[in-house]
Design an enzyme around this catalytic site. Structure first.
Site, PDB file in Angstrom:
ATOM      1  N   ASN A 118      13.599  18.905  28.822  1.00  0.00           N
ATOM      2  CA  ASN A 118      14.730  19.208  27.934  1.00  0.00           C
ATOM      3  C   ASN A 118      15.651  20.225  28.575  1.00  0.00           C
ATOM      4  O   ASN A 118      15.237  21.100  29.320  1.00  0.00           O
ATOM      5  CB  ASN A 118      14.233  19.694  26.566  1.00  0.00           C
ATOM      6  CG  ASN A 118      14.083  21.201  26.493  1.00  0.00           C
ATOM      7  OD1 ASN A 118      15.045  21.934  26.249  1.00  0.00           O
ATOM      8  ND2 ASN A 118      12.870  21.704  26.747  1.00  0.00           N
ATOM      9  N   PHE A 122      19.657  25.982  23.714  1.00  0.00           N
ATOM     10  CA  PHE A 122      19.723  26.787  22.478  1.00  0.00           C
ATOM     11  C   PHE A 122      20.784  26.274  21.504  1.00  0.00           C
ATOM     12  O   PHE A 122      21.592  27.044  20.973  1.00  0.00           O
ATOM     13  CB  PHE A 122      20.008  28.268  22.777  1.00  0.00           C
ATOM     14  CG  PHE A 122      18.914  29.011  23.482  1.00  0.00           C
ATOM     15  CD1 PHE A 122      17.607  28.529  23.528  1.00  0.00           C
ATOM     16  CD2 PHE A 122      19.181  30.240  24.089  1.00  0.00           C
ATOM     17  CE1 PHE A 122      16.598  29.246  24.179  1.00  0.00           C
ATOM     18  CE2 PHE A 122      18.172  30.964  24.736  1.00  0.00           C
ATOM     19  CZ  PHE A 122      16.887  30.465  24.788  1.00  0.00           C
ATOM     20  N   SER A 184      13.681  30.769  28.721  1.00  0.00           N
ATOM     21  CA  SER A 184      14.212  29.410  28.743  1.00  0.00           C
ATOM     22  C   SER A 184      14.952  29.192  30.051  1.00  0.00           C
ATOM     23  O   SER A 184      15.739  30.043  30.465  1.00  0.00           O
ATOM     24  CB  SER A 184      15.180  29.181  27.584  1.00  0.00           C
ATOM     25  OG  SER A 184      15.910  27.986  27.838  1.00  0.00           O
ATOM     26  N   ASN A 186      17.250  27.056  30.413  1.00  0.00           N
ATOM     27  CA  ASN A 186      18.502  26.343  30.115  1.00  0.00           C
ATOM     28  C   ASN A 186      19.678  27.224  29.725  1.00  0.00           C
ATOM     29  O   ASN A 186      20.711  26.731  29.312  1.00  0.00           O
ATOM     30  CB  ASN A 186      18.235  25.301  29.027  1.00  0.00           C
ATOM     31  CG  ASN A 186      17.199  24.280  29.471  1.00  0.00           C
ATOM     32  OD1 ASN A 186      17.272  23.793  30.600  1.00  0.00           O
ATOM     33  ND2 ASN A 186      16.228  23.991  28.625  1.00  0.00           N
ATOM     34  N   THR A 187      19.506  28.550  29.775  1.00  0.00           N
ATOM     35  CA  THR A 187      20.633  29.465  29.580  1.00  0.00           C
ATOM     36  C   THR A 187      20.766  30.253  30.876  1.00  0.00           C
ATOM     37  O   THR A 187      19.850  30.988  31.241  1.00  0.00           O
ATOM     38  CB  THR A 187      20.375  30.413  28.391  1.00  0.00           C
ATOM     39  OG1 THR A 187      20.334  29.644  27.191  1.00  0.00           O
ATOM     40  CG2 THR A 187      21.463  31.471  28.254  1.00  0.00           C
ATOM     41  N   LYS A 215       8.047  36.034  25.252  1.00  0.00           N
ATOM     42  CA  LYS A 215       7.687  34.698  25.748  1.00  0.00           C
ATOM     43  C   LYS A 215       8.077  34.569  27.206  1.00  0.00           C
ATOM     44  O   LYS A 215       9.234  34.805  27.567  1.00  0.00           O
ATOM     45  CB  LYS A 215       8.363  33.608  24.917  1.00  0.00           C
ATOM     46  CG  LYS A 215       7.920  32.205  25.323  1.00  0.00           C
ATOM     47  CD  LYS A 215       8.192  31.189  24.263  1.00  0.00           C
ATOM     48  CE  LYS A 215       7.789  29.796  24.699  1.00  0.00           C
ATOM     49  NZ  LYS A 215       8.065  28.797  23.654  1.00  0.00           N
ATOM     50  N   ASN A 244       6.602  29.235  28.492  1.00  0.00           N
ATOM     51  CA  ASN A 244       7.741  28.356  28.231  1.00  0.00           C
ATOM     52  C   ASN A 244       7.656  27.136  29.174  1.00  0.00           C
ATOM     53  O   ASN A 244       6.671  26.963  29.882  1.00  0.00           O
ATOM     54  CB  ASN A 244       9.045  29.146  28.441  1.00  0.00           C
ATOM     55  CG  ASN A 244      10.151  28.688  27.495  1.00  0.00           C
ATOM     56  OD1 ASN A 244      10.359  27.488  27.332  1.00  0.00           O
ATOM     57  ND2 ASN A 244      10.847  29.626  26.872  1.00  0.00           N
TER      58      ASN A 244
HETATM   59  C1  LIG Z   1      12.774  19.908  23.294  1.00  0.00           C
HETATM   60  C2  LIG Z   1      12.200  21.274  23.485  1.00  0.00           C
HETATM   61  C3  LIG Z   1      12.901  22.376  23.016  1.00  0.00           C
HETATM   62  C4  LIG Z   1      12.382  23.663  23.181  1.00  0.00           C
HETATM   63  N1  LIG Z   1      13.072  24.726  22.687  1.00  0.00           N
HETATM   64  C5  LIG Z   1      12.541  25.961  22.794  1.00  0.00           C
HETATM   65  C6  LIG Z   1      13.205  27.077  22.238  1.00  0.00           C
HETATM   66  O1  LIG Z   1      14.259  26.962  21.615  1.00  0.00           O
HETATM   67  N2  LIG Z   1      12.641  28.301  22.397  1.00  0.00           N
HETATM   68  C7  LIG Z   1      11.451  28.482  23.062  1.00  0.00           C
HETATM   69  O2  LIG Z   1      10.970  29.611  23.162  1.00  0.00           O
HETATM   70  N3  LIG Z   1      10.794  27.432  23.588  1.00  0.00           N
HETATM   71  C8  LIG Z   1      11.300  26.193  23.464  1.00  0.00           C
HETATM   72  N4  LIG Z   1      10.627  25.131  23.989  1.00  0.00           N
HETATM   73  C9  LIG Z   1       9.363  25.375  24.730  1.00  0.00           C
HETATM   74  C10 LIG Z   1       8.137  25.174  23.851  1.00  0.00           C
HETATM   75  O3  LIG Z   1       8.128  26.089  22.776  1.00  0.00           O
HETATM   76  C11 LIG Z   1       6.853  25.364  24.694  1.00  0.00           C
HETATM   77  O4  LIG Z   1       6.799  26.689  25.173  1.00  0.00           O
HETATM   78  C12 LIG Z   1       6.792  24.420  25.888  1.00  0.00           C
HETATM   79  O5  LIG Z   1       7.316  23.157  25.569  1.00  0.00           O
HETATM   80  C13 LIG Z   1       5.362  24.223  26.392  1.00  0.00           C
HETATM   81  O6  LIG Z   1       4.529  23.709  25.377  1.00  0.00           O
HETATM   82  P1  LIG Z   1       4.186  22.136  25.234  1.00  0.00           P
HETATM   83  O7  LIG Z   1       3.685  21.667  26.560  1.00  0.00           O
HETATM   84  O8  LIG Z   1       3.161  22.078  24.121  1.00  0.00           O
HETATM   85  O9  LIG Z   1       5.438  21.459  24.842  1.00  0.00           O
HETATM   86  C14 LIG Z   1      11.117  23.835  23.835  1.00  0.00           C
HETATM   87  C15 LIG Z   1      10.424  22.723  24.304  1.00  0.00           C
HETATM   88  C16 LIG Z   1      10.941  21.446  24.126  1.00  0.00           C
HETATM   89  C17 LIG Z   1      10.144  20.267  24.640  1.00  0.00           C
END
Ligand SMILES: Cc1cc2nc3c(=O)[nH]c(=O)nc-3n(C[C@H](O)[C@H](O)[C@H](O)COP(=O)(O)O)c2cc1C
Length: 338
Positions: A118, A122, A184, A186-187, A215, A244
């Site tokens: 992704n 934000f 993140s 992405n910023t 985080k 993350n």
């Molecule tokens: C589509 C998407 C959007 C995410 N948006 C955020 C976010 O806004 N803030 C954040 O701290 N992590 C965000 N994450 C990261 C997840 O919270 C998590 O840390 C990461 O995906 C690893 O866990 P997973 O393997 O269970 O997905 C996002 C992940 C995905 C897939």
């Protein structure tokens, strides 16, 4: 294969001609509908809710399995998540200014790799809008609410602390804990907030009456994590959320084709081993003094066990929920109850 993987998932994955974000929006709308029906919530609760209580950083959790940040950024379906078995919910990431995020498409499923990429950036309605929604909630959520805070894209890195503070001020009555998202990918520039000087300023401003967790990215070196942990311990952070998404691209199946080359953060199975390593490192390095929420690549109950064994007090999932549904949440919570 359970009912979710057999029928529900294949239907969901076809929505919007296979566009992952369209399916995500459809699911959130359905869950927002469910959230308004006491009957539907009660039926889900009977099926999925599991008690496995934990007390971590002074907060009581009915079970240790949480919804990771990013799934319900604006908190539009809050009551549905505990009914689906989650023992806590992290909303956000929200920013002080509402923002649209990056252009679509920006969310990609990689099923052969059990992964997601992704680059949402934000997208969110802003801290004030979330505060208004939380203030209007008719019933208490029943599980702890975490609120993830990030930096608005329009705000210069030098003014980041004020930006986080504005969100925190709007939201502090509503969160049982706050996560500062400095990881993140992405910023642009956000991850530099993980360094000593920036993080010290951020924690000195935010640490107060509510638990503040940091985080972190899975792509930091051990030395950078060690330095960050020193700041966390020194400045009174309540815990760490590890991890993350990653900018790495190992562990991807060639069957996912061109999608594997999309820019953004990678989550799911390719992250499992690294998330465990970071959780273990944090636990070891702090001698267990800093509670860890383990997140990254939990696709099976055994993956959650591995994070608990590595020292996590709580776990969260995002990608595992996409591929396995609420049965996975229940299975992990049941094992934690034993
Ligand atoms: C589509 C998407 C959007 C995410 N948006 C955020 C976010 O806004 N803030 C954040 O701290 N992590 C965000 N994450 C990261 C997840 O919270 C998590 O840390 C990461 O995906 C690893 O866990 P997973 O393997 O269970 O997905 C996002 C992940 C995905 C897939």
């Amino acid at each position: 294969m359970g009912a979710f993987e057999g029928v529900v998932r294949s239907g969901l994955f076809r929505i919007g001609g296979g566009d992952a974000e369209t399916a995500h929006e459809w699911t959130l709308r359905r869950l927002a509908g469910v959230s308004r029906s006491s009957l539907a919530l009660a039926a889900l609760r009977r099926r999925y809710a599991v008690a496995a209580p934990r007390r971590v950083f002074g907060v009581d959790f009915p079970n240790p399995v949480g919804l990771a940040a990013g799934m319900d950024k604006n908190g539009v379906a809050l009551p549905a998540w505990p009914a689906l078995g989650f023992g806590f919910v992290e909303v956000g990431t929200v920013t002080a200014h509402p923002q649209p995020g990056n252009p679509r498409p920006r969310l990609f499923r990689l099923p052969a790799s059990q992964a997601v990429i992704n680059r949402m950036g934000f997208n969110n309605a802003g801290a004030e809008a979330l505060a208004a929604r939380l203030a209007a909630a008719r019933r208490p959520l029943g599980v702890p609410l975490g609120i993830s805070l990030g930096k608005s894209k329009v705000t210069e890195l030098a003014d980041a602390v004020d930006d986080y503070l504005a969100s925190y001020r709007a939201l502090h009555p509503y969160g049982d804990y706050f996560a500062v998202n400095v990881s993140s990918p992405n910023t642009p520039g956000l991850r530099t907030l993980q360094d000593r000087e920036h993080l010290t300023a951020l924690l000195d401003t935010l640490v107060g009456e509510r638990p503040i967790l940091v985080k972190i990215a899975p792509d930091l070196t051990d030395q950078a994590v060690a330095e960050l942990l020193e700041v966390c311990l020194d400045r009174g952070a309540a815990g760490v959320i590890a991890t993350n998404t990653t900018l790495g691209r190992s562990g991807l199946s060639t069957s996912d084709g061109a999608r594997a080359a999309e820019a953004g953060g990678l989550s799911g199975r390719p992250l499992t081993a690294r998330a465990r390593e970071v959780v273990a490192f944090v636990h070891r390095e702090t001698g267990g003094r800093l509670p860890v929420i383990g997140v990254g690549g939990i696709l099976d109950p055994a993956d959650a066990d591995a994070l608990f064994d590595a020292g996590a007090s709580l776990v969260q999932l995002y990608t595992g929920f996409v591929y396995r549904g609420p049965g996975l949440v229940r299975a992990i919570a049941r094992r934690a109850a034993r």
